[in-house]
Structure formats: structure tokens, C-alpha cells
Design a protein around this motif. Structure first.
Motif, PDB file in Angstrom:
ATOM      1  N   GLN A 129       0.837  -1.195   0.000  1.00 35.61           N
ATOM      2  CA  GLN A 129       0.000   0.000   0.000  1.00 35.61           C
ATOM      3  C   GLN A 129       0.876   1.251   0.000  1.00 35.61           C
ATOM      4  OE1 GLN A 129      -1.927  -3.330   1.408  1.00 35.61           O
ATOM      5  NE2 GLN A 129      -0.227  -2.488   2.597  1.00 35.61           N
ATOM      6  N   VAL A 130       0.520   2.220  -0.802  1.00 40.95           N
ATOM      7  CA  VAL A 130       1.265   3.485  -0.851  1.00 40.95           C
ATOM      8  C   VAL A 130       0.403   4.590  -0.266  1.00 40.95           C
ATOM      9  CG1 VAL A 130       2.337   5.216  -2.327  1.00 40.95           C
ATOM     10  CG2 VAL A 130       2.599   2.783  -2.861  1.00 40.95           C
ATOM     11  N   ASN A 131       0.930   5.266   0.744  1.00 38.28           N
ATOM     12  CA  ASN A 131       0.261   6.401   1.362  1.00 38.28           C
ATOM     13  C   ASN A 131       0.801   7.674   0.715  1.00 38.28           C
ATOM     14  OD1 ASN A 131      -0.279   8.602   3.249  1.00 38.28           O
ATOM     15  ND2 ASN A 131      -0.958   7.031   4.676  1.00 38.28           N
ATOM     16  N   THR A 132       0.084   8.178  -0.278  1.00 34.40           N
ATOM     17  CA  THR A 132       0.594   9.330  -1.025  1.00 34.40           C
ATOM     18  C   THR A 132       0.644  10.597  -0.172  1.00 34.40           C
ATOM     19  OG1 THR A 132      -1.652   9.676  -1.884  1.00 34.40           O
ATOM     20  CG2 THR A 132      -0.122   8.441  -3.262  1.00 34.40           C
ATOM     21  N   LEU A 182       6.462  -6.920   8.280  1.00 36.22           N
ATOM     22  CA  LEU A 182       6.208  -5.562   7.784  1.00 36.22           C
ATOM     23  C   LEU A 182       7.474  -4.981   7.168  1.00 36.22           C
ATOM     24  CD1 LEU A 182       4.192  -3.750  10.623  1.00 36.22           C
ATOM     25  CD2 LEU A 182       3.311  -5.084   8.713  1.00 36.22           C
ATOM     26  N   LEU A 183       7.275  -4.208   6.124  1.00 37.41           N
ATOM     27  CA  LEU A 183       8.342  -3.424   5.508  1.00 37.41           C
ATOM     28  C   LEU A 183       7.792  -2.029   5.273  1.00 37.41           C
ATOM     29  CD1 LEU A 183      11.187  -3.417   4.160  1.00 37.41           C
ATOM     30  CD2 LEU A 183      10.065  -4.080   2.038  1.00 37.41           C
ATOM     31  N   LEU A 184       8.467  -1.009   5.833  1.00 39.36           N
ATOM     32  CA  LEU A 184       7.976   0.368   5.749  1.00 39.36           C
ATOM     33  C   LEU A 184       9.051   1.298   5.215  1.00 39.36           C
ATOM     34  CD1 LEU A 184       7.097  -0.844   8.862  1.00 39.36           C
ATOM     35  CD2 LEU A 184       5.636   1.158   8.710  1.00 39.36           C
ATOM     36  N   THR A 185       8.599   2.400   4.593  1.00 36.51           N
ATOM     37  CA  THR A 185       9.483   3.508   4.250  1.00 36.51           C
ATOM     38  C   THR A 185       8.923   4.748   4.963  1.00 36.51           C
ATOM     39  OG1 THR A 185       8.182   4.194   2.329  1.00 36.51           O
ATOM     40  CG2 THR A 185       9.837   2.514   1.964  1.00 36.51           C
ATOM     41  N   VAL A 225      -7.334   1.776  -1.709  1.00 34.33           N
ATOM     42  CA  VAL A 225      -7.082   1.485  -0.300  1.00 34.33           C
ATOM     43  C   VAL A 225      -7.597   2.643   0.538  1.00 34.33           C
ATOM     44  CG1 VAL A 225      -5.339   0.973   1.452  1.00 34.33           C
ATOM     45  CG2 VAL A 225      -5.006   0.184  -0.909  1.00 34.33           C
ATOM     46  N   ASP A 226      -8.430   2.315   1.534  1.00 36.65           N
ATOM     47  CA  ASP A 226      -8.945   3.320   2.469  1.00 36.65           C
ATOM     48  C   ASP A 226      -8.832   2.781   3.891  1.00 36.65           C
ATOM     49  OD1 ASP A 226     -10.412   5.584   0.811  1.00 36.65           O
ATOM     50  OD2 ASP A 226     -10.895   3.671  -0.161  1.00 36.65           O
ATOM     51  N   GLY A 227      -8.605   3.701   4.834  1.00 41.61           N
ATOM     52  CA  GLY A 227      -8.533   3.289   6.226  1.00 41.61           C
ATOM     53  C   GLY A 227      -7.446   4.041   6.962  1.00 41.61           C
ATOM     54  N   THR A 243      -3.186   7.755   7.320  1.00 39.59           N
ATOM     55  CA  THR A 243      -4.531   7.738   6.761  1.00 39.59           C
ATOM     56  C   THR A 243      -4.470   7.479   5.258  1.00 39.59           C
ATOM     57  OG1 THR A 243      -5.300   9.288   8.445  1.00 39.59           O
ATOM     58  CG2 THR A 243      -6.669   9.032   6.482  1.00 39.59           C
ATOM     59  N   PHE A 244      -5.244   6.502   4.808  1.00 42.52           N
ATOM     60  CA  PHE A 244      -5.307   6.153   3.390  1.00 42.52           C
ATOM     61  C   PHE A 244      -6.656   6.575   2.832  1.00 42.52           C
ATOM     62  CE2 PHE A 244      -2.134   3.463   5.235  1.00 42.52           C
ATOM     63  CZ  PHE A 244      -1.195   3.209   4.240  1.00 42.52           C
ATOM     64  N   LEU A 245      -6.632   7.412   1.788  1.00 41.56           N
ATOM     65  CA  LEU A 245      -7.856   7.913   1.158  1.00 41.56           C
ATOM     66  C   LEU A 245      -7.773   7.655  -0.345  1.00 41.56           C
ATOM     67  CD1 LEU A 245      -8.205  11.321   3.047  1.00 41.56           C
ATOM     68  CD2 LEU A 245      -9.578   9.264   3.410  1.00 41.56           C
TER      69      LEU A 245
END
Length: 319
Positions: free
Chosen positions: A35-38, A63-66, A155-157, A167-169
Motif C-alpha cells: 500500500q502506498v500512502n501518497t 512488515l516493511l515500511l518507508t 485502499v482506504d482506512g 490515513t489512506f484515502l
């Protein structure tokens, strides 16, 4: 471990379903969500899985995060992995094709929240190509099987990661699957959705495939570029062309008939991920999450599509 009893035909057409069995040893299975959180210019990948082996059979969430790239591994007893009609559970963590729910805690790290998915785009299925693996999907006992669940979806949530709200919108996600005994000893994997000037999605993999006592270099790729889709794969005559390592990544060419797919991949940062070897999560690979790719597709030497994507997943092992 509560497992469903799907017949082989049902599993063949739906790689998201659990493909293994209780009696399987030296076996792994993993569901990969990206998932990408822009809004935050950040990416989170979540891997749910099971590792079936004599030494340390268990289920897990990874998990893998940036940014920067960092990884976390959460191990659970095998018994807490369960499934009910395509909905899976590992402890208090839930996942299916409609979303994920996370409840992960370590000494200095916490991740809690839920994401929902809509407008999934699975691959088209035919008798010859029931999945991304084409006719190889019919062959039992492959070292590593691959499935693409959704090339692109919304993706939302919200996720609370160490008291920071992600926050994903209507952001973009991707889902794929792997199962078998081990990851290939040598492989390349690229995935991207965030192209600069077009709505496009790319998944590409090149790997050494043990087969019938020998081995060959297999290629699978799916490029959805606007209204046109391209499947480039060994079972359609594709082969790897030039490959050149660079200081920050690599240059790769895949050729299939009159088509040539060229990718320039750049990884600014990588993180260590646990990967399967004979079913045990004892191997370590490096994934570049948040990388950049420049992609060009030519036909008879003429460019028919090209673009650049950010927030890409990139791996190269053994080359």
C-alpha cells in the motif's frame, strides 16, 4: 491450525486461497500486500504467512515500511493461523481480498488499524493461463509458485504506527502470493503502480526455475498500460535479454517476439526481509521499497509506451 478443504481446480483458479495442507513439511505460503500512502509519501508492505518445517513451524506477519526502509517480523504459533471461506486470521490479525486488520506489538514498535480494498483488478484467467504462471500452474511440486491477486485497487482506512496516524484515502494497493518450498536461488522482482503520466501497472519477475532435474530461467510479466495489457512470459516465448548492474540498481531487458520491455530500476534504500528456504524462514533477502523504475516497451524497435513510476517494490538476488 484450522484449514479449509478446497479441491485442486478451485485452488488453481484462485491463488488467493490457501494452497497447502496440514501434512506438508518443508513448505511456505505467503500473502503480500503493498500500500502506498501518497499523503505521507510512504509505503507499507505486509506479508502474512505460514512456515511449515520440522525445526520451527509457525505463522507470521512481516512488515516493511518507508522512509527510511525498516522491517519487523512477528512470529506466532502455527495453531493461531486459521481460515474461514477465504478470510484468514493470525492471532488478532485478519486478512482477505477485501482488506487487512493489524494488531502488532513489539518492545519498541506498534501497528494497529484496518485498511479496506475496493475495485480489485485480478488477472484474466484462461484454460492455458489460469494464473500468471500460465501452463506451469498445472505442474505439481514446483519449488516456488506465484500468483497475482490484484494488480491495482483502492485502499482506504487508517493505521496507527507508533502513535503516528497513517490515513489512506483512495490510495493504491497491490496483492500477490507465493507458495512452495523455497524462493529461487537467483531472481529479479519488480512491481509498480505510480506512473507519472499514465494509469499503468507493472509486475515482472525473472527467476531460475528447477524443473525435471534441470533448470531454466523463467520470465513472467504483466504490463497494464492504459487500455492495453501485455503478458510477457516464458510460456509465450519470452526470454531475458541484457542485464547490467549499476551503483543504485540495474538495467533489464525482456524480449518476446517483436516486443522488448526495458526497465531501469533504482533502489535508494533496502531492508532485510526473511524469506523461505525449504519451508523455513531462515534466508534473508533485500527489498527496495519506494524505488524508482523507468519502463519502455518497444515493438520492432519503435517505442509504443514509456513512463516512470515511483514507490516501487524491487528485489534482485543472485545476479
Amino acid at each position: 491450525m484450522k484449514l479449509p478443504n478446497y479441491d485442486s481446480k478451485t485452488k488453481l483458479r484462485n491463488p488467493f486461497l490457501f494452497q497447502g495442507g496440514k501434512e506438508t513439511k518443508g513448505y511456505f505460503e505467503g500473502w503480500y500486500y503493498k500500500q502506498v500512502n501518497t499523503q505521507r509519501d510512504q509505503t507499507i508492505s505486509v506479508i502474512f504467512g505460514v512456515s511449515l518445517n520440522v525445526e520451527n513451524a509457525h505463522s507470521f506477519v512481516q512488515l516493511l515500511l518507508t522512509k527510511p526502509v525498516r522491517t519487523y517480523y512477528f512470529e506466532y504459533p502455527l495453531e493461531v493461523f486459521s481460515s474461514d471461506s477465504g478470510h484468514y486470521k493470525i492471532g488478532n490479525n485478519h486478512f482477505d481480498q477485501n482488506g487487512i486488520q493489524l494488531d502488532l506489538h513489539q518492545a519498541t514498535f506498534n501497528c494497529v488499524g484496518r485498511l479496506t480494498f475496493t475495485s480489485l483488478t485480478p488477472l484474466k484467467s484462461t484454460l492455458y493461463m489460469p494464473s500468471i504462471m500460465g501452463p506451469f500452474a498445472y505442474i505439481p511440486g514446483m519449488e516456488c509458485n506465484h500468483g497475482v491477486i490484484s494488480m491495482h485497487h483502492m485502499v482506504d482506512g487508517m493505521l496507527d504506527i507508533n502513535n503516528e496516524k497513517w490515513t489512506f484515502l483512495s490510495d493504491i494497493g497491490y496483492i500477490e502470493k507465493d507458495w512452495g518450498r523455497s524462493f529461487p536461488k537467483r531472481y529479479i522482482w519488480i512491481q509498480g503502480n505510480h506512473f507519472t503520466s499514465s494509469t499503468a501497472n507493472l509486475m515482472l519477475s525473472v527467476a531460475d526455475i528447477p524443473f525435471a532435474g534441470l533448470a531454466f530461467e523463467g520470465v513472467i510479466a504483466q504490463l497494464d498500460a492504459g487500455e492495453k495489457s501485455y503478458r510477457i512470459a516464458t510460456y509465450l516465448g519470452a526470454r531475458k535479454g541484457a542485464l547490467k548492474r549499476t551503483d543504485t540498481g540495474f538495467l533489464l531487458e525482456i524480449k518476446q517476439g517483436k516486443l522488448c520491455l526495458s526497465v531501469s530500476a533504482k533502489m535508494d534504500d533496502t531492508g532485510n526481509l526473511k524469506a523461505p528456504k525449504h519451508g523455513s524462514m531462515q534466508h534473508t533477502i533485500k527489498e527496495g521499497l519506494g524505488g524508482t523504475i523507468q519502463v519502455r516497451l518497444t515493438k520492432n524497435g519503435k517505442v509504443i509506451w514509456e513512463d516512470e513510476s515511483q514507490h516501487c517494490g524491487i528485489e534482485i538476488e543472485g545476479y
